[in-house]
Scaffold this motif. Structure first.
Motif, PDB file in Angstrom:
ATOM      1  N   SER A  54       0.813  -1.219   0.000  1.00 28.56           N
ATOM      2  CA  SER A  54       0.000   0.000   0.000  1.00 28.56           C
ATOM      3  C   SER A  54       0.845   1.267   0.000  1.00 28.56           C
ATOM      4  O   SER A  54       0.327   2.357   0.200  1.00 28.56           O
ATOM      5  CB  SER A  54      -0.917   0.014   1.235  1.00 28.56           C
ATOM      6  N   SER A  55       2.138   1.109  -0.201  1.00 26.84           N
ATOM      7  CA  SER A  55       3.064   2.244  -0.215  1.00 26.84           C
ATOM      8  C   SER A  55       3.738   2.312  -1.576  1.00 26.84           C
ATOM      9  O   SER A  55       3.804   1.312  -2.283  1.00 26.84           O
ATOM     10  CB  SER A  55       4.128   2.061   0.868  1.00 26.84           C
ATOM     11  N   GLN A  77       1.468   3.791   3.439  1.00 25.21           N
ATOM     12  CA  GLN A  77       0.050   3.436   3.435  1.00 25.21           C
ATOM     13  C   GLN A  77      -0.804   4.443   4.189  1.00 25.21           C
ATOM     14  O   GLN A  77      -2.009   4.535   3.959  1.00 25.21           O
ATOM     15  CB  GLN A  77      -0.153   2.025   4.011  1.00 25.21           C
TER      16      GLN A  77
END
Length: 133
Positions: A54-55, A77
């Motif tokens: 998610s990054s 994230q």
């Protein structure tokens, strides 16, 4: 917008400049997501709570003369901008020192409408992350 056409133009309007920045960030983030970041960065990031799925990596320089072996910027994230400088062994697997791991979110331009420049860098980066996640 046709990004290839924009990259060949000598002068770009504000929207075109923003599109070029977004394109470059998308290329960088997509490439590092596809190939994976160096092991030392991946491990250290995870130890600091980074969820790599998610990054995104916004910038990553490797073995740049006079600098730590790994340095750059990521957007995690939680939509925090993390600047890092990590010295590693030559294979980038083992950390020798962490010179910087800093949340620089408060220093980022998240404006969506800056006079003369359009969107701020951070605003563009946040859009790119949201498209990729």
């Amino acid at each position: 917008m046709d990004i290839e056409r924009l990259l060949k133009k000598k002068q770009l309007n504000v929207q075109e400049q923003n599109a070029v920045v977004a394109h470059r960030l998308m290329l960088c983030a997509s490439e590092w997501r596809k190939q994976g970041v160096p092991v030392a960065l991946a491990r250290y990031g995870e130890s600091q709570g980074i969820d790599w799925s998610s990054s995104i990596v916004l910038e990553l320089e490797i073995d740049f003369p006079g600098m730590p072996r790994l340095f750059g910027l990521l957007l995690d994230q939680n939509e925090c901008f993390i600047a890092f400088e990590i010295d590693t062994d030559a294979s980038h697997e083992h950390i020798e020192s962490v010179d910087r791991w800093e949340d620089i979110s408060s220093m980022q331009n998240t404006s969506t409408s800056n006079p003369g420049t359009g969107k701020g860098f951070a605003s563009i980066a946040l859009d790119v992350r949201r498209q990729l996640v």
